[in-house]
Design a protein around this motif. Structure first.
Motif, mmCIF file in Angstrom:
data_model
loop_
_atom_site.group_PDB
_atom_site.id
_atom_site.type_symbol
_atom_site.label_atom_id
_atom_site.label_comp_id
_atom_site.label_asym_id
_atom_site.label_seq_id
_atom_site.Cartn_x
_atom_site.Cartn_y
_atom_site.Cartn_z
ATOM 1 N N LEU A 154 -17.280 -43.243 20.733
ATOM 2 C CA LEU A 154 -17.841 -44.420 20.070
ATOM 3 C C LEU A 154 -18.784 -44.013 18.934
ATOM 4 O O LEU A 154 -18.826 -44.657 17.884
ATOM 5 C CB LEU A 154 -18.576 -45.298 21.085
ATOM 6 N N GLY A 155 -19.557 -42.943 19.146
ATOM 7 C CA GLY A 155 -20.456 -42.482 18.094
ATOM 8 C C GLY A 155 -19.710 -42.019 16.856
ATOM 9 O O GLY A 155 -20.077 -42.356 15.727
ATOM 10 N N LEU A 156 -18.642 -41.246 17.058
ATOM 11 C CA LEU A 156 -17.846 -40.790 15.915
ATOM 12 C C LEU A 156 -17.151 -41.959 15.217
ATOM 13 O O LEU A 156 -17.073 -41.994 13.981
ATOM 14 C CB LEU A 156 -16.807 -39.773 16.395
ATOM 15 N N ALA A 157 -16.637 -42.901 15.996
ATOM 16 C CA ALA A 157 -15.986 -44.063 15.391
ATOM 17 C C ALA A 157 -16.964 -44.871 14.558
ATOM 18 O O ALA A 157 -16.628 -45.366 13.467
ATOM 19 C CB ALA A 157 -15.362 -44.936 16.483
ATOM 20 N N ALA A 158 -18.211 -45.010 15.034
ATOM 21 C CA ALA A 158 -19.219 -45.752 14.278
ATOM 22 C C ALA A 158 -19.572 -45.026 12.984
ATOM 23 O O ALA A 158 -19.756 -45.654 11.934
ATOM 24 C CB ALA A 158 -20.461 -45.963 15.137
ATOM 25 N N LEU B 243 -25.115 -48.884 13.401
ATOM 26 C CA LEU B 243 -26.115 -47.820 13.434
ATOM 27 C C LEU B 243 -26.511 -47.473 14.861
ATOM 28 O O LEU B 243 -26.733 -46.306 15.198
ATOM 29 C CB LEU B 243 -27.352 -48.244 12.635
ATOM 30 N N PHE B 244 -26.613 -48.490 15.710
ATOM 31 C CA PHE B 244 -26.926 -48.230 17.116
ATOM 32 C C PHE B 244 -25.814 -47.430 17.791
ATOM 33 O O PHE B 244 -26.079 -46.495 18.552
ATOM 34 C CB PHE B 244 -27.157 -49.547 17.853
ATOM 35 N N LEU B 245 -24.574 -47.783 17.507
ATOM 36 C CA LEU B 245 -23.460 -47.062 18.116
ATOM 37 C C LEU B 245 -23.407 -45.612 17.646
ATOM 38 O O LEU B 245 -22.954 -44.731 18.389
ATOM 39 C CB LEU B 245 -22.144 -47.769 17.798
ATOM 40 N N GLU B 246 -23.882 -45.338 16.439
ATOM 41 C CA GLU B 246 -23.917 -43.955 15.958
ATOM 42 C C GLU B 246 -24.811 -43.084 16.829
ATOM 43 O O GLU B 246 -24.546 -41.891 17.012
ATOM 44 C CB GLU B 246 -24.401 -43.911 14.510
ATOM 45 N N THR B 247 -25.882 -43.660 17.350
ATOM 46 C CA THR B 247 -26.800 -42.876 18.182
ATOM 47 C C THR B 247 -26.157 -42.433 19.486
ATOM 48 O O THR B 247 -26.677 -41.513 20.138
ATOM 49 C CB THR B 247 -28.069 -43.678 18.476
ATOM 50 N N LEU B 248 -25.054 -43.048 19.887
ATOM 51 C CA LEU B 248 -24.384 -42.636 21.116
ATOM 52 C C LEU B 248 -23.838 -41.218 20.996
ATOM 53 O O LEU B 248 -23.794 -40.476 21.991
ATOM 54 C CB LEU B 248 -23.253 -43.608 21.458
#
Length: 314
Positions: A162-166, A184-189
């Motif tokens: 999910l982080g890479l997809a974001a 941006l929140f999903l990037e932090t995953l």
């Protein structure tokens, strides 16, 4: 009857060590660097003010260095590391150059003098606040991160995926303002998954193949990706995230790794304005490139400048 006994010899005094001399040696080095600078009219005191900012902000790191390994030393040297970054950002530039011009702003010596003073006051205020809050912080129980193998194995693909997809979506799709913050929140995953892998590696819960993928693949790629953001702070924050996890897991970070990180930040910091001029302000091919291509551009600019300085000195 023996009325007076010979005085018993006390324990031999311990070695004084280099600790008390490190602040003095650092002060002499910084004053020597400041004496080589020439900031022109109304700038005679600027390099010495920058040296003072560096010296004051580096003091916690010197204290931590002399006390490392002793009982009572904080496992994560938060204030010493923040002090190193603070001095490198707000004091060091005044010691390695004779002007400070941004692509869109020309800073006068008077404004730089005021900015350096505010930086000094800000660091002193941070130090006072830290000293007042330290007894309360030490009374808190440390946070314990428990990693269960089964749950971690199931969660990692989702976090990293999910982080890479974001990251891909934010840089390739035209997203509305309503979607910007969730993405941006999903990037932090991705960073969360990377941190879990790092903790597992520090606890020797990853195999040889997993350690190679992490430290030779994911972590270098993640740090290199931060270079293309155009902000050296993003690279520093990403690297400190990994270092703090190492210290929090009870591992000792090699001095070579800390020196390499500091040298990288100083090199990039000195050429960040040239990079931003090409990647942000000019209408060129680099302005439309992706973050990965911008990372290569940043490294290329630093290499060209260093090669040019080396040829001039020959």
């Amino acid at each position: 009857m023996k009325l007076l006994s010979d005085p018993q010899p006390g324990p031999p005094p311990g070695r004084l060590g280099w600790g008390p001399f490190l602040p003095l040696l650092l002060a002499l080095l910084l004053c020597g660097m400041a004496g080589l600078r020439n900031w022109g009219s109304r700038g005679e005191n600027l390099p010495y003010l920058g040296a003072l900012v560096v010296w004051v902000s580096f003091l916690p790191a010197l204290g931590w260095w002399t006390r490392r390994g002793r009982a009572g030393t904080a496992p994560i040297p938060f204030l010493p590391v923040i002090g190193l970054l603070f001095g490198a950002y707000f004091g060091w530039p005044l010691l390695v150059q004779d002007s400070f011009d941004l692509p869109t702003i020309v800073a006068s010596n008077t404004s730089l003098h005021r900015a350096a003073q505010l930086a000094l006051y800000g660091w002193l205020a941070l130090g006072v606040g830290w000293a007042c809050a330290s007894p309360w912080v030490r009374s808190l129980a440390p946070v314990e991160l428990r990693l269960e193998a089964g749950r971690t194995r199931r969660a990692l693909p989702w976090l990293l995926g999910l982080g890479l997809a974001a990251m891909f979506a934010r840089r390739t799709l035209a997203l509305s303002a309503a979607w910007a913050q969730p993405i941006l929140f999903l990037e932090t995953l991705f960073q969360l998954g990377l941190g879990i892998l790092a903790v597992a590696s520090f606890r020797r819960q990853l195999g040889p193949w997993g350690n190679r993928c992490l430290w030779l693949g994911l972590v270098p790629a993640y740090l290199f990706f931060q270079v293309g953001q155009g902000s050296v702070a993003q690279l520093a924050y990403a690297a400190l995230f990994v270092l703090f996890l190492a210290w929090g897991s009870g591992r000792r970070v090699p001095i070579l790794a800390l020196g390499f990180l500091a040298a990288s930040i100083v090199l990039l910091r000195g050429h960040v304005h040239a990079f931003r001029s090409q990647a942000w302000y000019e209408r060129s091919q680099e302005a439309d490139a992706g973050v990965w291509q911008r990372s290569f551009l940043f490294v290329e600019i630093v290499a060209e400048r260093l090669e040019g300085d080396g040829l001039q000195s020959v």
